[in-house]
Design a protein around this motif. Structure first.
Motif, short mmCIF file in Angstrom:
data_model
loop_
_atom_site.label_atom_id
_atom_site.label_comp_id
_atom_site.label_asym_id
_atom_site.label_seq_id
_atom_site.Cartn_x
_atom_site.Cartn_y
_atom_site.Cartn_z
N ILE A 22 6.62 2.55 -27.34
CA ILE A 22 5.90 1.91 -26.25
C ILE A 22 6.58 2.28 -24.94
O ILE A 22 7.81 2.16 -24.81
N ALA A 23 5.80 2.77 -23.97
CA ALA A 23 6.33 3.13 -22.66
C ALA A 23 5.52 2.44 -21.58
O ALA A 23 4.30 2.31 -21.69
N VAL A 24 6.19 2.00 -20.53
CA VAL A 24 5.54 1.35 -19.39
C VAL A 24 5.61 2.29 -18.20
O VAL A 24 6.70 2.72 -17.79
N LEU A 25 4.44 2.61 -17.67
CA LEU A 25 4.32 3.52 -16.54
C LEU A 25 3.85 2.71 -15.33
O LEU A 25 2.70 2.26 -15.28
N VAL A 26 4.74 2.50 -14.37
CA VAL A 26 4.47 1.64 -13.21
C VAL A 26 4.24 2.51 -11.98
O VAL A 26 4.98 3.47 -11.72
N HIS A 27 3.22 2.20 -11.23
CA HIS A 27 2.87 2.96 -10.03
C HIS A 27 4.06 3.03 -9.07
O HIS A 27 4.76 2.02 -8.85
N PRO A 28 4.32 4.21 -8.49
CA PRO A 28 5.45 4.33 -7.56
C PRO A 28 5.40 3.35 -6.39
O PRO A 28 6.45 3.00 -5.84
N ASN A 29 4.22 2.89 -5.98
CA ASN A 29 4.16 1.93 -4.88
C ASN A 29 4.82 0.60 -5.24
O ASN A 29 5.34 -0.10 -4.37
N VAL A 30 4.78 0.24 -6.52
CA VAL A 30 5.46 -0.99 -6.96
C VAL A 30 6.96 -0.81 -6.81
O VAL A 30 7.67 -1.69 -6.28
N TRP A 31 7.47 0.33 -7.28
CA TRP A 31 8.91 0.62 -7.13
C TRP A 31 9.29 0.66 -5.65
O TRP A 31 10.35 0.16 -5.26
N SER A 32 8.44 1.28 -4.83
CA SER A 32 8.75 1.45 -3.41
C SER A 32 8.83 0.11 -2.70
O SER A 32 9.77 -0.13 -1.92
N TRP A 33 7.87 -0.75 -2.93
CA TRP A 33 7.82 -2.01 -2.19
C TRP A 33 8.85 -3.03 -2.70
O TRP A 33 9.53 -3.68 -1.90
N HIS A 34 8.94 -3.17 -4.00
CA HIS A 34 9.81 -4.22 -4.56
C HIS A 34 11.23 -3.73 -4.82
O HIS A 34 12.15 -4.55 -4.91
N GLY A 35 11.43 -2.42 -4.93
CA GLY A 35 12.76 -1.87 -5.16
C GLY A 35 13.01 -1.56 -6.62
O GLY A 35 12.54 -2.26 -7.52
N ILE A 36 13.79 -0.49 -6.85
CA ILE A 36 14.04 -0.04 -8.21
C ILE A 36 14.80 -1.11 -9.00
O ILE A 36 14.48 -1.38 -10.16
N TRP A 37 15.82 -1.71 -8.38
CA TRP A 37 16.58 -2.73 -9.12
C TRP A 37 15.67 -3.87 -9.54
O TRP A 37 15.73 -4.34 -10.68
N GLN A 38 14.79 -4.32 -8.63
CA GLN A 38 13.96 -5.48 -8.94
C GLN A 38 12.97 -5.18 -10.06
O GLN A 38 12.77 -6.00 -10.96
N VAL A 39 12.32 -4.03 -10.01
CA VAL A 39 11.35 -3.70 -11.06
C VAL A 39 12.05 -3.60 -12.40
O VAL A 39 11.57 -4.12 -13.42
N ARG A 40 13.21 -2.96 -12.43
CA ARG A 40 13.95 -2.86 -13.69
C ARG A 40 14.42 -4.24 -14.16
O ARG A 40 14.46 -4.52 -15.36
N SER A 41 14.74 -5.09 -13.20
CA SER A 41 15.14 -6.45 -13.57
C SER A 41 13.98 -7.21 -14.22
O SER A 41 14.15 -7.89 -15.24
N TRP A 42 12.80 -7.08 -13.64
CA TRP A 42 11.63 -7.75 -14.22
C TRP A 42 11.33 -7.26 -15.63
O TRP A 42 10.84 -8.02 -16.48
N LEU A 43 11.61 -5.99 -15.88
CA LEU A 43 11.28 -5.39 -17.18
C LEU A 43 12.50 -5.27 -18.09
O LEU A 43 12.42 -4.65 -19.16
N ALA A 44 13.62 -5.87 -17.71
CA ALA A 44 14.87 -5.66 -18.43
C ALA A 44 14.80 -6.15 -19.87
O ALA A 44 15.31 -5.50 -20.79
N THR A 45 14.20 -7.29 -20.10
CA THR A 45 14.15 -7.83 -21.47
C THR A 45 13.35 -6.90 -22.38
O THR A 45 13.78 -6.59 -23.51
N ALA A 46 12.20 -6.45 -21.91
CA ALA A 46 11.39 -5.53 -22.71
C ALA A 46 12.15 -4.23 -22.96
O ALA A 46 12.10 -3.67 -24.07
#
Length: 423
Positions: free
Chosen positions: A253-277
């Motif tokens: 299973i792979a999650v492909l997130v639009h670059p605009n999400v990474w850009s606006w919220h930040g790489i650390w934050q997006v990875r934090s939200w998805l850290a458990t998965a």
């Protein structure tokens, strides 16, 4: 928000050009035509990157890059070829003061201030999304098709692009309806992303092996665009279901997130939200990965109203819609047609059964018809776009066939230990 590269060192060549001196004693190739590639966002920049092979090895051209103002330009530098910072990017303010022989852009913000013939290109598939409800550039205006309305093409009563490249003849009809004054500059060239995906389809086994998908395993790609109507807003419910209901030995299973999400919220934050998965084995695809290799390799794509979902109809993947905000989509677009044909994920039925249903139903879904609506010039985007660019440059084309490269092999998302990429 970073609009340029004012705080990075610049090469002597770029510094000289920015100062207006690119024809002096220091040049090895004087008199080159200047081409400016305007990178608003990572997504826009990668779309333009598909066209750069059409300009390579031509000693008559000097290509420059600049990062333009945009809400999502935090990751734009990742779309500029070569390592950064290396001083190869013109600061935006300097680009505004220079004159170019060709300007390439996939966005509209600020390009009216650039000097030189502008070629505007699409930044996604099918012109699906409607403009935002609240748009500071044109407050109170009715919603229109993103990229094709007057707010994107007209400034002070003047059509800004010298040429408007379109992927499909259907786009001309839509343009005639919403911005007829731009029709004289519009030209149907096809879709380079479409062509690169189709050309790369035979490499599917190599992409799967490179990612770390073992023989016999199935790959599920969860794709999300950006915004409140995206699948990302449902991941907190969807990802635990995928982990619980799909056996880990059988599914990747792979999650492909639009670059605009990474850009606006930040790489650390997006990875934090998805850290458990991620800790439990779901791969979070880095934003600089070429997403096309993922959908070519996939057995299923669980998507929304983003371009990735639409392009997945070109591949062997079965598409299921995890989210589809119909009010944000042009009802005349191929994306809207896909929403009628593709199965929608339900919260009550078992996921393996839904995946099996989507796989069995795929031959009857009409994906081929939808795919034909993405590009009306299949296989010819490179030829048509190069012809248009050189016409704007006032130069004859190089005496070689234009070609677009296959999608590169991805980096591994899973370490299989003994999984080797076939030759």
């Amino acid at each position: 928000m970073r609009h340029g590269t004012e705080n990075t060192p610049r090469t002597a060549a770029v510094a000289a050009v920015a100062a207006g001196d690119d024809r002096g004693q220091w040049l090895t190739l004087p008199g080159c035509k200047r081409v400016l590639v305007v990178v608003h966002t990572e997504v826009y920049g990668r779309r333009l990157g598909d066209l750069l092979p059409l300009l390579t090895a031509d000693l008559r051209l000097q290509v420059y890059f600049t990062i333009a103002p945009h809400a999502f330009n935090a990751g734009a530098a990742r779309a500029v070829p070569g390592p950064l910072p290396d001083g190869s990017v013109l600061p935006w303010e300097q680009a505004l003061r220079m004159r170019f022989d060709l300007v390439l852009a996939a966005g509209s913000q600020g390009v009216h201030g650039l000097r030189g013939p502008l070629l505007r290109l699409p930044h996604g598939a099918g012109h699906m999304k409607l403009s935002r409800l609240a748009d500071g550039r044109d407050p109170g205006a009715a919603r229109t098709v993103g990229g094709l309305g007057r707010r994107y093409l007209v400034r002070d009563g003047r059509v800004v692009p010298r040429a408007l490249a379109l992927a499909h003849h259907d786009d001309l009809a839509r343009l005639r309806r919403i911005c007829p004054e731009a029709l004289p500059v519009a030209e149907v060239v096809g879709d380079a992303t479409y062509d690169r995906i189709v050309t790369s389809l035979p490499l599917r086994p190599r992409y799967r092996a490179a990612l770390g998908v073992r023989r016999g395993q199935k790959l599920v790609v969860v794709s999300s665009t950006w915004g409140t109507g995206s699948a990302f807003n449902r991941l907190d419910a969807l990802l635990p279901r995928l982990l619980t209901e799909l056996p880990a030995a059988e599914y990747r299973i792979a999650v492909l997130v639009h670059p605009n999400v990474w850009s606006w919220h930040g790489i650390w934050q997006v990875r934090s939200w998805l850290a458990t998965a991620e800790r439990r084995g779901i791969a979070v695809v880095p934003p600089d990965t070429d997403w096309r290799s993922l959908i070519i390799a996939a057995d299923w794509v669980l998507g929304d109203h983003g371009s990735v979902t639409l392009y997945s109809t070109l591949t062997q993947a079965a598409v299921l819609l995890a989210r589809f905000p119909a009010d944000d989509v042009d009802p005349a677009s191929p994306g809207a047609e896909l929403a009628v044909l593709a199965p929608a994920l339900t919260p009550s039925d078992a996921l393996p059964e839904q995946l099996a249903y989507a796989r069995a139903a795929r031959p009857a879904t009409g994906y081929d018809r939808i795919a034909r609506r993405i590009s009306s010039e299949p296989g010819r985007a490179g030829r048509n776009t190069r012809r248009l660019m050189y016409r704007l440059l006032g130069l004859g084309e190089p005496a070689r066939e234009p070609s677009l490269p296959v999608v590169p092999l991805p980096a591994a998302l899973w370490d299989t230990g003994r999984n080797q990429v076939p030759a």
